[in-house]
Design an enzyme around this catalytic site. Sequence first.
Site, PDB file in Angstrom:
ATOM      1  CE  LYS A   1      14.662  28.825   2.067  1.00  0.00           C
ATOM      2  NZ  LYS A   1      15.335  28.962   3.108  1.00  0.00           N
TER       3      LYS A   1
ATOM      4  CE  LYS B   1       5.638  28.093   2.830  1.00  0.00           C
ATOM      5  NZ  LYS B   1       5.076  27.732   4.065  1.00  0.00           N
TER       6      LYS B   1
ATOM      7  CE  LYS C   1      11.557  32.855  11.254  1.00  0.00           C
ATOM      8  NZ  LYS C   1      10.624  31.726  11.556  1.00  0.00           N
TER       9      LYS C   1
END
Length: 356
Positions: free
Chosen positions: A219, A222, A116
Amino acid sequence: MTEFKPLVFSGIQPTGNLHLGNYLGAIRKFVALQAENNDCIYCVVDLHALTAQLVHDDMPTQIRSITAAFLASGIDPVKSIVFNQSAVPQHAELAWIFNCVARIGWMERMTQFKDKTGGKNAEQVSLGLLAYPSLMAADILVYRATHVPVGEDQKQHLELARDIAQKFNIDFGAHIRKAGLGTDVLVGDEPVHAYFPMVEPLIGGPAPRVMSLKDGTKKMSKSDPSDLSRINLTDDADAIARKIRKAKTDPDALPLEVAGLAGRPEAGNLVGIYAALSDTTREKVLEQFGGQQFSAFKPALVDLAVSVLSPIGEEMRRLLDAPDHIDAVLRDGGARAREIAEKTMQDVRDIIGFVR
């Protein structure tokens, strides 16, 4: 030697729409563990949501949506405990203590933190993102949970929770024994007088990682800008069918054996989804469909996905249209969770030596 009483804990962040990957990778496992008569605590981890984005205009809606998904999928809020994390302040209290137990180097080695921050600009991210695994450990251990259903991407964080529990047990070993609060357990081959258990991950199933319908190497997420990349739990039957029909494939027929899926990420993903939705294995799916083209396999997958997911979406929409029941479930679950968590924190305060 005695053992800790088995207890299952897990949680989901209220960020973005829940999708098929969340259902197969987490919620379906939650329901199965409840059906096996485990004591289960399931949490909407709203404090964790602040590490990804500080200001949320729709946080109440997101919290209720996760709760609705739990209920619509079959989690019984009477048999299990369902609540939102921020309703139990003991999570944050124990997280601070664990911040003092854990080492900065442990946190900086977390793969998700590296991903991240992109390996740089670490000074620009929040302290919460660095300390996220410490709060996750507190989420689990404030209930002295013994088992956590997690995806592969969270396994490293669970290993860190074990490290934190072990360091606490060792550092405060004499205090734990003096207070009469510990349990004699084996950690490996070593006997330890422990207050916190060495939590175990529950990982498995034919589709532990559900990949994007548009790119089988990524993957299902969302945050993907393409809604066609995922099946949302609130999608109706038409949307589910459309997304599966448009899912990326390759020109070859399905192989006869699982080994034949190597190098074919989209084929492997769709076979894995079918296996998970039908509670079977990839081998059994290929026994049925091996040698057939996707033009034959996709309609079967559509029928299966619609039959499993449509009722969940319908019930979610019904609950969200009148959220009073959701709020009542969260209030009741929060009260039950606080009672357990406060007992743990009273013990921890005594072990540390706080005056109360």
